[in-house]
Design a protein around this motif. Structure first.
Motif: not given
Length: 161
Positions: A5-7, A44-51, A54-56
């Protein structure tokens, strides 16, 4: 094939964090600028982007945050390093690194990380004798990370050999 993932808009969170911190009573300008990076991480952590990524169906193996991608000559080193780590297979890593003639730092990093440290570890554990042959072998393995250069001379320590 590893997904990364490239942010590319991560630096936009700085403006959000600055705006939030400016409305916090009692903070000086210095406090605001010092706390901005920490607040960006919290957002960033609050938006749970990484989580959520990972569910995709095909979750990324890793992610990289790139800033100032609208500016020419922006450093893409973090993307190369993340991509190299994600490949896993050393032969594929060498292939990618070999195309990066302009990024000598990346070549050195992986030569040390993947080869030199393995030799040092084995020597420290006593599972390998440091000999002239081992020194030559290690140098040849390190040189594989620099296929665009030629080896003119092999060097080995003269003591205890």
């Amino acid at each position: 094939v590893p997904v990364i993932a490239v942010l590319t808009k991560f630096d936009a969170l700085s403006a959000v964090a600055l705006g939030e911190l400016r409305t916090t009573p009692g903070l000086t300008r210095k406090d605001i600028f010092e706390r901005t990076p920490e607040r960006v991480e919290e957002i960033f952590a609050g938006a749970n982007i990484w989580g959520r990524l990972c569910e995709t169906r095909h979750p990324p193996k890793n992610y990289v945050r790139l800033a100032k991608m609208d500016i020419d000559e922006t450093d893409c080193g973090p993307l190369l390093e993340c991509t190299t780590d994600a490949l896993g297979d050393e032969a594929l890593q060498m292939l990618l690194i070999s195309t990066q003639r302009t990024n000598m730092e990346l070549c050195i990093t992986y030569a040390v990380k993947k080869t030199a440290l393995a030799y040092v570890k084995r020597a420290c554990q006593g599972s390998m004798q440091v000999s002239k042959d081992q020194c030559i072998l290690m140098q040849k393995e390190i040189a594989k990370w620099f296929p665009h250069t030629g080896v003119s001379q092999m060097v080995f320590p003269s003591a205890n050999i």
